[in-house]
Design a protein around this motif. Structure first.
Motif, PDB file in Angstrom:
ATOM      1  N   VAL A   1     -27.436 -41.747  96.331  1.00 53.87           N
ATOM      2  CA  VAL A   1     -28.790 -41.195  96.316  1.00 53.87           C
ATOM      3  C   VAL A   1     -29.584 -41.706  97.519  1.00 53.87           C
ATOM      4  O   VAL A   1     -30.233 -40.930  98.237  1.00 53.87           O
ATOM      5  N   ILE A   2     -29.533 -43.003  97.772  1.00 55.27           N
ATOM      6  CA  ILE A   2     -30.299 -43.570  98.868  1.00 55.27           C
ATOM      7  C   ILE A   2     -29.744 -43.119 100.216  1.00 55.27           C
ATOM      8  O   ILE A   2     -30.508 -42.852 101.154  1.00 55.27           O
TER       9      ILE A   2
ATOM     10  N   ALA B   1     -22.179 -47.215  88.268  1.00 53.80           N
ATOM     11  CA  ALA B   1     -23.364 -48.042  88.516  1.00 53.80           C
ATOM     12  C   ALA B   1     -23.542 -48.396  89.981  1.00 53.80           C
ATOM     13  O   ALA B   1     -24.679 -48.507  90.455  1.00 53.80           O
ATOM     14  N   TYR B   2     -22.425 -48.569  90.711  1.00 54.35           N
ATOM     15  CA  TYR B   2     -22.581 -48.811  92.150  1.00 54.35           C
ATOM     16  C   TYR B   2     -22.751 -47.517  92.941  1.00 54.35           C
ATOM     17  O   TYR B   2     -23.714 -47.369  93.698  1.00 54.35           O
ATOM     18  N   PRO B   3     -21.819 -46.549  92.827  1.00 52.92           N
ATOM     19  CA  PRO B   3     -21.914 -45.396  93.745  1.00 52.92           C
ATOM     20  C   PRO B   3     -23.135 -44.520  93.540  1.00 52.92           C
ATOM     21  O   PRO B   3     -23.639 -43.944  94.517  1.00 52.92           O
ATOM     22  N   LEU B   4     -23.636 -44.389  92.300  1.00 50.54           N
ATOM     23  CA  LEU B   4     -24.774 -43.488  92.082  1.00 50.54           C
ATOM     24  C   LEU B   4     -25.981 -43.847  92.944  1.00 50.54           C
ATOM     25  O   LEU B   4     -26.449 -43.015  93.738  1.00 50.54           O
TER      26      LEU B   4
ATOM     27  N   SER C   1     -20.282 -41.389 103.549  1.00 47.13           N
ATOM     28  CA  SER C   1     -18.913 -41.870 103.761  1.00 47.13           C
ATOM     29  C   SER C   1     -18.880 -43.345 104.155  1.00 47.13           C
ATOM     30  O   SER C   1     -17.829 -43.992 104.075  1.00 47.13           O
ATOM     31  N   ASP C   2     -20.022 -43.883 104.564  1.00 46.70           N
ATOM     32  CA  ASP C   2     -20.099 -45.308 104.938  1.00 46.70           C
ATOM     33  C   ASP C   2     -20.448 -46.194 103.749  1.00 46.70           C
ATOM     34  O   ASP C   2     -20.753 -47.373 103.928  1.00 46.70           O
ATOM     35  N   ARG C   3     -20.379 -45.658 102.534  1.00 54.06           N
ATOM     36  CA  ARG C   3     -20.826 -46.434 101.383  1.00 54.06           C
ATOM     37  C   ARG C   3     -19.985 -47.693 101.172  1.00 54.06           C
ATOM     38  O   ARG C   3     -20.483 -48.683 100.639  1.00 54.06           O
ATOM     39  N   GLY C   4     -18.735 -47.677 101.599  1.00 58.36           N
ATOM     40  CA  GLY C   4     -17.923 -48.888 101.518  1.00 58.36           C
ATOM     41  C   GLY C   4     -18.508 -49.999 102.362  1.00 58.36           C
ATOM     42  O   GLY C   4     -18.478 -51.179 101.969  1.00 58.36           O
ATOM     43  N   LEU C   5     -19.068 -49.630 103.521  1.00 56.73           N
ATOM     44  CA  LEU C   5     -19.719 -50.608 104.385  1.00 56.73           C
ATOM     45  C   LEU C   5     -20.964 -51.171 103.713  1.00 56.73           C
ATOM     46  O   LEU C   5     -21.207 -52.387 103.732  1.00 56.73           O
ATOM     47  N   PHE C   6     -21.753 -50.287 103.087  1.00 58.01           N
ATOM     48  CA  PHE C   6     -22.960 -50.739 102.406  1.00 58.01           C
ATOM     49  C   PHE C   6     -22.595 -51.684 101.260  1.00 58.01           C
ATOM     50  O   PHE C   6     -23.300 -52.665 101.000  1.00 58.01           O
TER      51      PHE C   6
END
Length: 402
Positions: free
Chosen positions: A140-141, A133-136, A150-155
């Motif tokens: 996509v965005i 539910a979080y990473p999908l 790779s910066d999704r942890g920051l987001f």
């Protein structure tokens, strides 16, 4: 989707649902003396408020506390704007974020969902928020905007700060807002800087992504300023993904709470979009929208002074018996379903088509891959502060494969 603890540990959202249902039976327009604001509760009045930006403004300048970093972010965030500024920005953004762009994402959403579920293929238990539910939506965005996935942890850190609600109670007041703004200021500053660098990179190296299209969008010779693009990109990157995260978690919770509804969807997967609309009606991620009156107005038999703050309660409006048959029951096949969860009028949620598509695809993959999905212990489920967002923070599942 069923749970062994339906009676032992009721869902924390049951209390919220009961509260919203009680509000739907109250006077449709009433003044809250404690918070010094007006509550708008019935479907007709809420829709009227949202449809009339000239009378019910989204701009709270001068009425709420301000913070310099957040004011910079607001320049491109048209959620808090009125016409004509709102119309200008939304028209420009619409040139880049078109229905064709959204529909073109469907194959990639299928692929990302499959990859994420492949990663938990060997597990009989996983946290569906963390795994899917979080990473999908953030992946996509990120791809859509051309920012490094790779910066999704920051987001995720940004979203946790902006929507965590750790600085506020269950009911917002001005001191809560001021405290929250001061708390999130460093995060907003970091986010602004990151996105501005991203925009400058795409200005120097234009491509086919959404950010480059935003830079090229033009209406009557006017283009978006960099800071306006920062505001929209931040809105899409953070608020855009958190809505889908909430919707997916709320769907799993709803199907667990109402196993007959889950059985209906499994029997006829083509009705999944209809069921998603009922999840949106039942558990709106953002159950209230604030507005400011620009003049004295008559609404619901009450006289509301100019410069008053109103809270349009979407969740209560979604339970209005004048608009919904048997509103206090979760009907997965409810159709039509004129809920107001995504808003109404010029501020109708810009990302609603994307959120709906992501939820439909993700839930279909879950149902196809797992013959049984259960929440083994509701005591392990963690929730966000519902005063900020109605969403699970952690949602452990046990699954059985087909």
């Amino acid at each position: 989707m069923t749970s062994n603890e339906l009676k032992e540990a009721p869902c924390v959202f049951d209390d919220l649902v009961d509260r919203w249902s009680a509000l739907s039976e109250a006077d449709p327009v009433r003044h809250d003396e404690g918070q010094n604001l007006w509550q708008i509760l019935d479907h007709r009045s809420v829709a009227a408020v949202l449809a009339d930006p000239a009378t019910y403004s989204s701009d709270f300048s001068g009425l709420t506390p301000t913070q310099p970093d957040f004011e910079t972010f607001r320049q491109g965030n048209f959620v808090g704007m009125d016409p004509p500024e709102h119309r200008k920005l939304r028209t420009l953004v619409s040139q880049a974020f078109t229905p064709r762009v959204v529909s073109g994402l469907e194959p990639r959403i299928h692929a990302i969902t499959a990859e994420l579920l492949d990663a938990v293929e060997d597990r009989d238990r996983f946290d569906v928020v963390d795994a899917l539910a979080y990473p999908l939506p953030i992946l996509v965005i990120a791809e859509l905007l051309g920012v490094p996935a790779s910066d999704r942890g920051l987001f995720q850190e940004w979203a946790a700060t902006l929507f965590g609600g750790d600085e506020i109670g269950e009911s917002l007041d001005m001191s809560d807002i001021e405290r929250a703004l001061d708390s999130i200021a460093p995060t907003v500053r970091e986010m602004n800087g990151y996105i501005l660098e991203h925009i400058r990179h795409h200005r120097e190296h234009p491509g086919e992504g959404l950010t480059s299209r935003l830079l090229q969008a033009e209406v009557d010779g006017v283009r978006l300023a960099d800071q306006e693009i920062v505001g929209f990109v931040a809105l899409l990157l953070v608020a855009g993904h958190i809505t889908t995260t909430a919707l997916l978690g709320n769907a799993v919770l709803s199907f667990d709470r109402y196993p007959d509804a889950a059985a209906q969807v499994r029997a006829d997967p083509g009705r999944l979009p209809v069921a998603i609309e009922e999840v949106l009606r039942w558990l709106p991620p953002f159950p209230e929208l604030g507005r400011r009156t620009t003049r004295e107005v008559e609404l619901g038999g009450r006289t509301i002074p100019a410069e008053s703050i109103l809270m349009a309660n979407l969740a209560a409006a979604n339970r209005d018996p004048a608009r919904f048959t048997d509103p206090g029951t979760f009907h997965a096949m409810r159709d039509p379903n004129p809920h107001l969860t995504f808003g109404h009028g010029i501020h109708f949620c810009f990302g609603a088509p994307l959120a709906r598509m992501e939820a439909r695809i993700a839930l279909r993959h879950l149902l196809d891959r797992f013959s049984r999905i259960t929440i083994p212990s509701r005591r392990e489920v963690e929730f966000q502060n519902p005063a900020v967002i109605v969403s699970a923070r952690r949602l452990p599942l046990e699954v059985r494969r087909s």
